[in-house]
Each structure stands twice: as structure tokens, then as C-alpha cells.
Design a protein around this motif. Sequence first.
Motif, PDB file in Angstrom:
ATOM      1  N   THR A  60       0.849  -1.188   0.000  1.00  0.00           N
ATOM      2  CA  THR A  60       0.000   0.000   0.000  1.00  0.00           C
ATOM      3  C   THR A  60       0.887   1.242   0.000  1.00  0.00           C
ATOM      4  O   THR A  60       2.109   1.135   0.094  1.00  0.00           O
TER       5      THR A  60
ATOM      6  N   ARG B  83      -8.155   7.495  -0.272  1.00  0.00           N
ATOM      7  CA  ARG B  83      -9.349   6.630  -0.246  1.00  0.00           C
ATOM      8  C   ARG B  83     -10.061   6.641   1.094  1.00  0.00           C
ATOM      9  O   ARG B  83     -11.230   6.274   1.176  1.00  0.00           O
TER      10      ARG B  83
ATOM     11  N   CYS C 264     -20.025  -0.662  14.407  1.00  0.00           N
ATOM     12  CA  CYS C 264     -19.620   0.753  14.440  1.00  0.00           C
ATOM     13  C   CYS C 264     -20.726   1.662  14.971  1.00  0.00           C
ATOM     14  O   CYS C 264     -20.476   2.838  15.231  1.00  0.00           O
TER      15      CYS C 264
ATOM     16  N   ARG D 255      -4.519  -5.835   3.228  1.00  0.00           N
ATOM     17  CA  ARG D 255      -4.354  -4.379   3.047  1.00  0.00           C
ATOM     18  C   ARG D 255      -5.673  -3.627   2.962  1.00  0.00           C
ATOM     19  O   ARG D 255      -5.711  -2.419   3.212  1.00  0.00           O
TER      20      ARG D 255
ATOM     21  N   GLN E 178     -14.466  -8.255   5.459  1.00  0.00           N
ATOM     22  CA  GLN E 178     -15.191  -7.065   5.018  1.00  0.00           C
ATOM     23  C   GLN E 178     -15.278  -6.966   3.501  1.00  0.00           C
ATOM     24  O   GLN E 178     -14.265  -7.097   2.822  1.00  0.00           O
TER      25      GLN E 178
ATOM     26  N   GLY F 195     -15.596  -4.197   1.449  1.00  0.00           N
ATOM     27  CA  GLY F 195     -15.478  -2.745   1.636  1.00  0.00           C
ATOM     28  C   GLY F 195     -16.451  -1.941   0.794  1.00  0.00           C
ATOM     29  O   GLY F 195     -17.085  -1.005   1.294  1.00  0.00           O
ATOM     30  N   GLN F 196     -16.594  -2.329  -0.471  1.00  0.00           N
ATOM     31  CA  GLN F 196     -17.451  -1.539  -1.362  1.00  0.00           C
ATOM     32  C   GLN F 196     -18.918  -1.621  -0.961  1.00  0.00           C
ATOM     33  O   GLN F 196     -19.639  -0.633  -1.019  1.00  0.00           O
TER      34      GLN F 196
ATOM     35  N   HIS G  16     -19.942   8.709  12.650  1.00  0.00           N
ATOM     36  CA  HIS G  16     -18.961   7.640  12.819  1.00  0.00           C
ATOM     37  C   HIS G  16     -17.848   7.822  11.783  1.00  0.00           C
ATOM     38  O   HIS G  16     -18.109   8.075  10.604  1.00  0.00           O
TER      39      HIS G  16
ATOM     40  N   ASN H 163     -14.721   6.384   7.086  1.00  0.00           N
ATOM     41  CA  ASN H 163     -14.042   6.781   5.858  1.00  0.00           C
ATOM     42  C   ASN H 163     -14.438   8.240   5.613  1.00  0.00           C
ATOM     43  O   ASN H 163     -15.623   8.565   5.636  1.00  0.00           O
TER      44      ASN H 163
HETATM   45  O1  UT7 Z   1     -17.503   1.297   9.859  1.00  0.00           O
HETATM   46  C1  UT7 Z   1     -17.787   0.210   9.090  1.00  0.00           C
HETATM   47  C2  UT7 Z   1     -16.466  -0.387   8.766  1.00  0.00           C
HETATM   48  N1  UT7 Z   1     -16.014  -0.365   7.455  1.00  0.00           N
HETATM   49  C3  UT7 Z   1     -16.193   0.620   6.547  1.00  0.00           C
HETATM   50  O2  UT7 Z   1     -16.863   1.596   6.709  1.00  0.00           O
HETATM   51  C4  UT7 Z   1     -15.501   0.408   5.233  1.00  0.00           C
HETATM   52  C5  UT7 Z   1     -16.181   1.074   4.081  1.00  0.00           C
HETATM   53  N2  UT7 Z   1     -15.392   0.882   2.879  1.00  0.00           N
HETATM   54  C6  UT7 Z   1     -14.310   1.628   2.622  1.00  0.00           C
HETATM   55  O3  UT7 Z   1     -13.946   2.497   3.380  1.00  0.00           O
HETATM   56  C7  UT7 Z   1     -13.591   1.374   1.315  1.00  0.00           C
HETATM   57  O4  UT7 Z   1     -14.352   0.488   0.540  1.00  0.00           O
HETATM   58  C8  UT7 Z   1     -12.154   0.828   1.507  1.00  0.00           C
HETATM   59  C9  UT7 Z   1     -11.264   1.892   2.105  1.00  0.00           C
HETATM   60  C10 UT7 Z   1     -12.154  -0.422   2.375  1.00  0.00           C
HETATM   61  C11 UT7 Z   1     -11.574   0.435   0.146  1.00  0.00           C
HETATM   62  O5  UT7 Z   1     -11.589   1.561  -0.690  1.00  0.00           O
HETATM   63  P1  UT7 Z   1     -12.225   1.480  -2.148  1.00  0.00           P
HETATM   64  O6  UT7 Z   1     -12.047   2.783  -2.773  1.00  0.00           O
HETATM   65  O7  UT7 Z   1     -13.630   0.955  -2.008  1.00  0.00           O
HETATM   66  O8  UT7 Z   1     -11.308   0.429  -2.849  1.00  0.00           O
HETATM   67  P2  UT7 Z   1     -11.713  -0.911  -3.584  1.00  0.00           P
HETATM   68  O9  UT7 Z   1     -12.062  -1.971  -2.607  1.00  0.00           O
HETATM   69  O10 UT7 Z   1     -12.707  -0.568  -4.663  1.00  0.00           O
HETATM   70  O11 UT7 Z   1     -10.362  -1.295  -4.276  1.00  0.00           O
HETATM   71  C12 UT7 Z   1      -9.815  -0.516  -5.343  1.00  0.00           C
HETATM   72  C13 UT7 Z   1      -8.438  -1.025  -5.647  1.00  0.00           C
HETATM   73  C14 UT7 Z   1      -8.361  -2.542  -5.794  1.00  0.00           C
HETATM   74  O12 UT7 Z   1      -7.423  -2.834  -6.777  1.00  0.00           O
HETATM   75  P3  UT7 Z   1      -7.872  -3.254  -8.268  1.00  0.00           P
HETATM   76  O13 UT7 Z   1      -8.763  -4.436  -8.111  1.00  0.00           O
HETATM   77  O14 UT7 Z   1      -8.625  -2.051  -8.801  1.00  0.00           O
HETATM   78  O15 UT7 Z   1      -6.590  -3.540  -8.950  1.00  0.00           O
HETATM   79  C15 UT7 Z   1      -7.833  -2.980  -4.461  1.00  0.00           C
HETATM   80  O16 UT7 Z   1      -7.149  -4.195  -4.540  1.00  0.00           O
HETATM   81  O17 UT7 Z   1      -7.555  -0.683  -4.576  1.00  0.00           O
HETATM   82  C16 UT7 Z   1      -6.892  -1.864  -4.128  1.00  0.00           C
HETATM   83  N3  UT7 Z   1      -6.625  -1.713  -2.701  1.00  0.00           N
HETATM   84  C17 UT7 Z   1      -5.531  -1.092  -2.246  1.00  0.00           C
HETATM   85  N4  UT7 Z   1      -4.499  -0.507  -2.880  1.00  0.00           N
HETATM   86  C18 UT7 Z   1      -3.548   0.049  -2.100  1.00  0.00           C
HETATM   87  C19 UT7 Z   1      -7.372  -2.130  -1.663  1.00  0.00           C
HETATM   88  N5  UT7 Z   1      -6.770  -1.795  -0.517  1.00  0.00           N
HETATM   89  C20 UT7 Z   1      -5.625  -1.156  -0.844  1.00  0.00           C
HETATM   90  C21 UT7 Z   1      -4.594  -0.578  -0.100  1.00  0.00           C
HETATM   91  N6  UT7 Z   1      -3.589   0.017  -0.766  1.00  0.00           N
HETATM   92  N7  UT7 Z   1      -4.601  -0.566   1.246  1.00  0.00           N
END
Ligand code: UT7
Length: 332
Positions: free
Chosen positions: A31, A39, A115, A154, A220, A222-223, A257, A260
Motif C-alpha cells: 500500500t 481513499r 460501528c 491491506r 469485510q 469494503g465496497q 462515525h 471513511n
Molecule cells: O464502519 C464500518 C467499517 N467499514 C467501513 O466503513 C468500510 C467502508 N469501505 C471503505 O472504506 C472502502 O471500501 C475501503 C477503504 C475499504 C476500500 O476503498 P475502495 O475505494 O472501495 O477500494 P476498492 O475496494 O474498490 O479497491 C480498489 C483497488 C483494488 O485494486 P484493483 O482491483 O482495482 O486492482 C484494491 O485491490 O484498490 C486496491 N486496494 C488497495 N491498494 C492500495 C485495496 N486496498 C488497498 C490498499 N492500498 N490498502
Amino acid sequence: MSSRRAKITALGTYVPPRILTNQDLEKMVDTTNEWILERTGIRERHLVDKGVAASDLAVEAVRNLVKSHPMDLQEIDLIVVGTVTPDMMYPSTACLVQHKLGIHRTWGFDVSAGCSGFLYSLNTAAEFIESGRYKKVLAIGADVNSSMTDFTDRAVCIIFGDGAGAVLLEPAEEGEDYGIIDIEAQIEGVGGQSLYMPGGGSLHPASHETVDQKMHYIHQDGQQVFKYAVKKMSEMTERVLQKNGLTGKDVDCFIAHQANKRIILATAERLKMPLEKVVINIERYGNTTAGTIPLAMQTAVDEGKLKKGNLVLLAAVGAGFTSGATLLRWAF
Ligand code: UT7
């Protein structure tokens, strides 16, 4: 017994001293600081050292509450703890907190709402004040997310941190309009597969297999959680405002909360809430689950964004799914 509003009369928070920065995470998983900041809005989070549990964070939060609001803890009638990372399956964290603080004539229990844990413990605690049954109730949110985080995943390990907060609830005086005005809350179990920890409960008791399959970690999507959170936080906040003939413009301080930064900003935008009324401290703490709202209250007080008489809107979405919004007038 006479019905009164329940008002928050004191606040205390605690985060453990050890900090894990985005740069530290760069060395642990694939990462970058830039990705995490863009993000999520997170720069760093606080994590416990081995042997420190949710009850310890809760106890420190209560001690800090007492420092800012000297009181005799023996007067506490009830302790409600929101947590999904209890020290152990049982006894409850509330029992451990009671014992560690040496509070004698009280009772209490834990609330499991992910949460939304603090919001649900606050709402529950408020009912006991509003009924006229009790005069002093502690509502606590405490989570040690690092205890169930896979630090090789990650998509998860970058988000979470550890922390706690506690508020004291007391009855408002006759004719006073401080305190909790209204609540909206909803559970939708359809979200159970989007955010959960499968191992260690009665369905999948701990075994070599559950450990091998990483079932004691946060799972999780995430999306899915992101989409639901944006939709539901808006829905809950709009509903509680509408019910009370208010709009986002009437609110002085919006405390959501901290999961993000993009979820908080999207909700604020839908509510047409100017940014100066929105509290964001996720960059320092990450997502501390039940700890985020009291920690954000503390930030708002410290930054002068939250003052006596302010109309405050709280909102949360969490595992379950659970969601809610609480409208209150700040009393100190
Ligand atoms: O309170 C309740 C608890 N949880 C939440 O509220 C979580 C809510 N969700 C989120 O905050 C976001 O969905 C995340 C922060 C978890 C992820 O962000 P995102 O913008 O939704 O990313 P994504 O899952 O759509 O992933 C986009 C890309 C993927 O790569 P590819 O498939 O496009 O090549 C992931 O593999 O980003 C990649 N990715 C990362 N890259 C760098 C996922 N995590 C990471 C990372 N560093 N840590």
C-alpha cells in the motif's frame, strides 16, 4: 418517576499511546500513504500493546471523564458498553469496567452493534434516564480492533484503530431543553455477510481449522459497506431531522462515525451541511468502531466546534447492518 430528557453532562476519551502510521503500513503490506489518505482520509491510528483490552480503554476513558468532571463514581446507577471486541466472550466488558473502577451499587451490560456501538449504548442508556428510573448512567464505546485485524490484509488493516470514549448521562432540569431530542435506528441483517468475524462464536467455535482459515479476523466487503453507509447515514439523518421539522441548516455540529472521510463528506453534502459544522478526526485515529463518536465529540469540544446549547446530529452505520442518527442539544 417523571420523564425528563437525558443530557450528556461529561465526556472522557482514551487512545493507547502507540501510533501506527501509513508509512509503517507501507512496510507491512502493499500500500502507499497516498492511497490510504485519498481513499480513507486516515494518516495514523493508535494501537494497544499486548495485554491491553477493551475494558482497559473504557476504564481510562471514564477516568479522563472524571478528571474533567469530578464526581463520585459510586453514584453511577448503570454502565452500558458498546463493543464488538470485548475482553472475552463473557463476563461482559461492563462487568470488567465496574470491577476495575470499583463502582459498587451499579449494574450494566454490553451492546453489540459494530460501528453503531456507541450510538446504540447512548440511546439505550438515555432510555433509563428518560424513564425517570436512574440519575447517572455511563454510556461507553470501546474497541480494540487490532485484536481482530489481519495485518496482511491491506483492504482492512489500513482502516482500523483502537480507542474508547465515555459520556455521563443525567436528567435535564425541569423545562431545560438540553439533552437527547430524538433517535432513529434500524438493523438490517441482510448486511451480515458484508462485515463480520465468523470465528469464535457458537457457530464456529475456536479450533485449529478456524485459525487456519483466518476466521478470527474482520471479513469485510469494503465496497458494499461503503455504499450502504453513504445511503443509510443520509437516510437516518434526514429522517430524524424531518421528524423534528429541521433541516441540515439548523444543525450546529455534525458528528458521524469515522469510517471513511468520503462517507462523512458524502453525507454532509446530502444534508447541505457546511464543512465547518462537520467534525472529522479520522486522520488521527482511523476507524475505532464504537470509539469514534465520543473521540469526535472530544475533538469538536477541543476545537471549539461544539459548545453549550448547540444542536448536534450524530450518525453511525456499522456491522449488522446497524444504523442510526441521534439529535441532541449539547449541555456543557
Ligand atoms: O464502519 C464500518 C467499517 N467499514 C467501513 O466503513 C468500510 C467502508 N469501505 C471503505 O472504506 C472502502 O471500501 C475501503 C477503504 C475499504 C476500500 O476503498 P475502495 O475505494 O472501495 O477500494 P476498492 O475496494 O474498490 O479497491 C480498489 C483497488 C483494488 O485494486 P484493483 O482491483 O482495482 O486492482 C484494491 O485491490 O484498490 C486496491 N486496494 C488497495 N491498494 C492500495 C485495496 N486496498 C488497498 C490498499 N492500498 N490498502
